[in-house]
Design an enzyme around this catalytic site. Sequence first.
Site, PDB file in Angstrom:
ATOM      1  N   GLU A  16      -6.898   4.341   7.764  1.00 26.59           N
ATOM      2  CA  GLU A  16      -6.852   5.955   7.537  1.00 26.59           C
ATOM      3  C   GLU A  16      -8.187   6.367   6.754  1.00 26.59           C
ATOM      4  O   GLU A  16      -8.376   7.757   7.011  1.00 26.59           O
ATOM      5  CB  GLU A  16      -5.498   6.228   6.795  1.00 26.59           C
ATOM      6  CG  GLU A  16      -4.239   6.077   7.587  1.00 26.59           C
ATOM      7  CD  GLU A  16      -3.162   5.556   6.834  1.00 26.59           C
ATOM      8  OE1 GLU A  16      -3.073   5.651   5.373  1.00 26.59           O
ATOM      9  OE2 GLU A  16      -2.304   4.857   7.291  1.00 26.59           O
ATOM     10  N   LYS A  60       0.126   4.198  -0.271  1.00 26.96           N
ATOM     11  CA  LYS A  60      -0.527   5.444   0.337  1.00 26.96           C
ATOM     12  C   LYS A  60      -0.180   6.686  -0.509  1.00 26.96           C
ATOM     13  O   LYS A  60      -0.245   6.546  -1.794  1.00 26.96           O
ATOM     14  CB  LYS A  60      -0.026   5.815   1.816  1.00 26.96           C
ATOM     15  CG  LYS A  60      -0.210   4.325   2.579  1.00 26.96           C
ATOM     16  CD  LYS A  60      -0.267   4.378   4.035  1.00 26.96           C
ATOM     17  CE  LYS A  60      -0.185   3.321   4.707  1.00 26.96           C
ATOM     18  NZ  LYS A  60      -0.352   3.417   6.347  1.00 26.96           N
ATOM     19  N   GLY A  75       2.345   2.297  10.929  1.00 25.23           N
ATOM     20  CA  GLY A  75       3.163   3.351  10.762  1.00 25.23           C
ATOM     21  C   GLY A  75       4.014   3.735  11.903  1.00 25.23           C
ATOM     22  O   GLY A  75       4.530   4.809  12.073  1.00 25.23           O
ATOM     23  N   HIS A 103      -9.634   0.729   5.037  1.00 25.86           N
ATOM     24  CA  HIS A 103      -8.248   1.065   5.524  1.00 25.86           C
ATOM     25  C   HIS A 103      -8.203   2.002   6.729  1.00 25.86           C
ATOM     26  O   HIS A 103      -9.361   2.740   6.742  1.00 25.86           O
ATOM     27  CB  HIS A 103      -7.325   1.484   4.733  1.00 25.86           C
ATOM     28  CG  HIS A 103      -5.680   1.670   5.123  1.00 25.86           C
ATOM     29  ND1 HIS A 103      -5.364   2.802   5.879  1.00 25.86           N
ATOM     30  CD2 HIS A 103      -4.762   0.856   5.007  1.00 25.86           C
ATOM     31  CE1 HIS A 103      -4.313   2.386   6.355  1.00 25.86           C
ATOM     32  NE2 HIS A 103      -3.770   1.270   5.731  1.00 25.86           N
ATOM     33  N   SER A 126       3.499  -2.092  10.381  1.00 23.62           N
ATOM     34  CA  SER A 126       4.886  -2.141  10.548  1.00 23.62           C
ATOM     35  C   SER A 126       5.227  -3.394  10.329  1.00 23.62           C
ATOM     36  O   SER A 126       6.354  -3.910  10.899  1.00 23.62           O
ATOM     37  CB  SER A 126       5.143  -1.812  12.062  1.00 23.62           C
ATOM     38  OG  SER A 126       4.721  -0.446  12.468  1.00 23.62           O
ATOM     39  N   ASN A 170       0.862  -1.024   0.000  1.00 21.72           N
ATOM     40  CA  ASN A 170      -0.007   0.101   0.023  1.00 21.72           C
ATOM     41  C   ASN A 170       0.835   1.115   0.082  1.00 21.72           C
ATOM     42  O   ASN A 170       1.299   1.614   0.926  1.00 21.72           O
ATOM     43  CB  ASN A 170      -0.893  -0.132   1.040  1.00 21.72           C
ATOM     44  CG  ASN A 170      -1.703   1.135   1.425  1.00 21.72           C
ATOM     45  OD1 ASN A 170      -1.808   1.990   0.758  1.00 21.72           O
ATOM     46  ND2 ASN A 170      -2.578   1.420   2.727  1.00 21.72           N
ATOM     47  N   GLU A 196      -5.492  -5.016  10.658  1.00 26.70           N
ATOM     48  CA  GLU A 196      -4.379  -4.040  10.726  1.00 26.70           C
ATOM     49  C   GLU A 196      -4.686  -3.200  12.166  1.00 26.70           C
ATOM     50  O   GLU A 196      -5.383  -2.301  11.940  1.00 26.70           O
ATOM     51  CB  GLU A 196      -4.229  -3.018   9.470  1.00 26.70           C
ATOM     52  CG  GLU A 196      -3.978  -3.813   8.285  1.00 26.70           C
ATOM     53  CD  GLU A 196      -3.422  -2.798   7.136  1.00 26.70           C
ATOM     54  OE1 GLU A 196      -2.439  -2.907   7.066  1.00 26.70           O
ATOM     55  OE2 GLU A 196      -4.165  -1.934   7.020  1.00 26.70           O
TER      56      GLU A 196
HETATM   57  P1  PGA Z   1       2.836   0.243   7.763  1.00 28.57           P
HETATM   58  O1  PGA Z   1       1.392   0.598   7.113  1.00 28.57           O
HETATM   59  O2  PGA Z   1       3.261  -1.066   7.093  1.00 28.57           O
HETATM   60  O3  PGA Z   1       3.606   1.419   7.172  1.00 28.57           O
HETATM   61  O4  PGA Z   1       2.594   0.211   9.231  1.00 28.57           O
HETATM   62  C1  PGA Z   1       0.637  -0.509   6.944  1.00 28.57           C
HETATM   63  C2  PGA Z   1      -0.881  -0.252   6.313  1.00 28.57           C
HETATM   64  O5  PGA Z   1      -1.349   0.874   6.565  1.00 28.57           O
HETATM   65  O6  PGA Z   1      -1.371  -0.811   5.377  1.00 28.57           O
END
Ligand code: PGA
Length: 251
Positions: free
Chosen positions: A98, A12, A174, A96, A214, A10, A168
């Site tokens: 976000e 983003k 993140g 997701h 992460s 992803n 997740e």
């Molecule tokens: P990250 O994000 O690997 O940067 O923690 C995962 C995601 O949001 O799909």
Amino acid sequence: VKRKPYVAGNWKMNLDRRAAVSLATAVRTGLQGDAAVDVAVFPPFVYLEEVVRAVAGSGVAVGAQDVCDQPSGAFTGEVSAAMLLDIGAKVAIVGHSERRHVYGESEELCGRKLRAALAVGLEVILCVGETIEERQSQRTEKVVASQLSKGLVGVPANQLSKVTLAYEPVWAIGTGLNATAAQASEVHGYLRGLLSGLYSPAAADAMRIQYGGSVKPENARELLTARDVDGALVGGASLKPESFLAIVRYR
Ligand code: PGA
């Protein structure tokens, strides 16, 4: 059932046009002949078509990070599932964290988005996960159960093979603070149990459940070999071909 691992990147809201094409090309080249794991990348909307072109003919699938819940019409700023299919995308991410937490998407909206994607033949990665407050107050199961059941409302059993789940935990995204393999397995097993009740034991057994939050080369092996974990949804570490490919080759 032996579930084939599925690793998704992803991207983003990162990269520019040149960097997106170069990352896609490097992933394609790095994977040559490796079919042990399903791989997909999720660029920003505006770079989708060029990334589709860059990986054409390889096993790498391209998907969108989001999709509109409506088929067409006066929905300024939105992109429909049919448009995504039209330019060669095969998958859409729905729900997701976000989208849910930064942009306020409800469980009902996520459900409509999922159904809109399936209606045109896109595959879906449905994300679920609890915040740190929810985990600390023992509400993890309640939260992911609600996200799962509202996300899958109206989805018949014969469409379920088009859906992948991603667990997740919001606190792991993140932050560099991944869930432990045991924490992931616990929630993945719980989700599989819910699927068994909502559909059937066989459908639950066939469903792939990715872990996200992460994931990096250093923890990929431990997380991806954990019980009930069938791959990863990778954010930050998917932006560099070396780290993304190292996760794909977690074995
Ligand atoms: P990250 O994000 O690997 O940067 O923690 C995962 C995601 O949001 O799909």
